[in-house]
Motif scaffolding. Sequence first.
Motif, mmCIF file in Angstrom:
data_model
loop_
_atom_site.group_PDB
_atom_site.id
_atom_site.type_symbol
_atom_site.label_atom_id
_atom_site.label_comp_id
_atom_site.label_asym_id
_atom_site.label_seq_id
_atom_site.Cartn_x
_atom_site.Cartn_y
_atom_site.Cartn_z
ATOM 1 N N VAL A 28 1.002 -1.379 -0.167
ATOM 2 C CA VAL A 28 0.012 0.203 -0.277
ATOM 3 C C VAL A 28 0.985 1.569 0.273
ATOM 4 O O VAL A 28 0.669 2.251 -0.799
ATOM 5 N N ASP A 29 1.521 0.930 0.778
ATOM 6 C CA ASP A 29 2.643 2.991 1.036
ATOM 7 C C ASP A 29 3.472 2.651 -0.380
ATOM 8 O O ASP A 29 3.840 3.356 -1.122
ATOM 9 N N ALA A 30 3.548 1.524 -1.149
ATOM 10 C CA ALA A 30 3.942 1.563 -2.943
ATOM 11 C C ALA A 30 2.989 2.914 -3.335
ATOM 12 O O ALA A 30 3.394 3.878 -4.341
ATOM 13 N N TRP A 31 2.092 1.852 -3.494
ATOM 14 C CA TRP A 31 0.444 2.242 -4.661
ATOM 15 C C TRP A 31 1.341 3.624 -3.835
ATOM 16 O O TRP A 31 0.895 4.343 -4.503
ATOM 17 N N LEU A 32 1.026 4.281 -2.978
ATOM 18 C CA LEU A 32 0.554 5.650 -2.272
ATOM 19 C C LEU A 32 1.624 6.334 -3.125
ATOM 20 O O LEU A 32 1.466 7.515 -3.023
ATOM 21 N N ALA A 33 2.439 5.975 -2.988
ATOM 22 C CA ALA A 33 4.091 7.007 -2.976
ATOM 23 C C ALA A 33 4.250 6.844 -4.917
ATOM 24 O O ALA A 33 4.289 8.050 -4.827
ATOM 25 N N HIS A 34 3.512 5.817 -5.117
ATOM 26 C CA HIS A 34 3.264 6.426 -7.151
ATOM 27 C C HIS A 34 2.161 6.833 -6.791
ATOM 28 O O HIS A 34 2.334 7.926 -7.903
ATOM 29 N N ALA A 35 1.435 6.953 -6.209
ATOM 30 C CA ALA A 35 0.034 7.611 -6.990
ATOM 31 C C ALA A 35 0.149 9.279 -6.550
ATOM 32 O O ALA A 35 0.263 9.912 -7.020
ATOM 33 N N LEU A 36 1.289 9.339 -5.245
ATOM 34 C CA LEU A 36 1.453 10.846 -5.056
ATOM 35 C C LEU A 36 2.494 11.232 -6.508
ATOM 36 O O LEU A 36 2.861 12.282 -6.908
ATOM 37 N N ALA A 37 3.411 10.345 -6.962
ATOM 38 C CA ALA A 37 4.989 11.290 -7.589
ATOM 39 C C ALA A 37 3.947 10.897 -9.071
ATOM 40 O O ALA A 37 4.229 11.868 -9.413
ATOM 41 N N ALA A 38 2.726 10.395 -9.422
ATOM 42 C CA ALA A 38 2.377 10.025 -10.861
ATOM 43 C C ALA A 38 1.353 11.274 -10.385
ATOM 44 O O ALA A 38 0.532 11.741 -11.897
ATOM 45 N N HIS A 39 0.433 11.624 -9.248
ATOM 46 C CA HIS A 39 -0.385 12.772 -8.753
ATOM 47 C C HIS A 39 -1.572 12.236 -9.563
ATOM 48 O O HIS A 39 -2.389 13.109 -10.110
ATOM 49 N N LEU A 40 -2.011 11.054 -8.827
ATOM 50 C CA LEU A 40 -2.997 10.507 -9.616
ATOM 51 C C LEU A 40 -4.141 10.558 -8.281
ATOM 52 O O LEU A 40 -4.260 10.867 -6.650
ATOM 53 N N GLY A 41 -5.399 10.470 -9.150
ATOM 54 C CA GLY A 41 -6.803 10.779 -7.577
ATOM 55 C C GLY A 41 -6.700 11.615 -7.233
ATOM 56 O O GLY A 41 -6.561 12.825 -7.397
ATOM 57 N N HIS A 42 -6.840 11.422 -5.343
ATOM 58 C CA HIS A 42 -7.178 12.173 -4.901
ATOM 59 C C HIS A 42 -5.748 13.124 -4.631
ATOM 60 O O HIS A 42 -5.421 14.348 -4.101
ATOM 61 N N TYR A 43 -4.477 12.333 -4.506
ATOM 62 C CA TYR A 43 -3.255 12.782 -5.215
ATOM 63 C C TYR A 43 -2.561 13.994 -6.440
ATOM 64 O O TYR A 43 -1.859 14.247 -6.520
#
Length: 198
Positions: free
Chosen positions: A120-135
């Motif tokens: 989950v941490d890796a998924w959250l980091a990827h989402a934040l790095a790629a500016h996906l969804g909420h991030y």
Amino acid sequence: MDAAVTAALEDARFDARQNSRFEDLADDVRGRAELAEWERLDQLLAAAPAGTVYAPDTVVQAELAAEAAAAREAELREAARVAARADELHTLEQTDPREGDEAARDELTRRAGGYVQADVDAWLAHALAAHLGHYRDPTAGLLTPPVLAHAALLAELARLVPGAAVDELAFAARLATTEPEATGDLAALLARARSGAS
């Protein structure tokens, strides 16, 4: 006690009438609040069965119990929402990040332990790095320092090596988990080198 409430209500009404005659007392907030409270008590006693005696402690305790029950219900609804979201996060690749996923991460960790948390941490980091969804907003959420460092490093590596596969960048998660501060420093250094090269 009925007679005492009635007398106090009459006194509060008299005071309110008197205050309304004087400009400097017309806005007496305390007097209006006192009158409203005596009226509320009078209504409570009028609606109560005959012979009921007003006991302030009982009324206050009932109000506090109702507030506590409402707060507990809200907590249970939030816990159910987090648990449902944690269930959804088992299929990370097909899920867009949403507000509150940090709480779902904690729930998954509680249920299954650290091995799910790392995914989950890796998924959250990827989402934040790629500016996906909420991030899409990089300041969204309450992510841990290792996840933030991981995201920063991923973002810089993606700029440095645009075609890099996810598996090629798996080392970033290990670095961020063991040395979040050093990982953040590396990301900042890469960003500085990139801006200096352009």
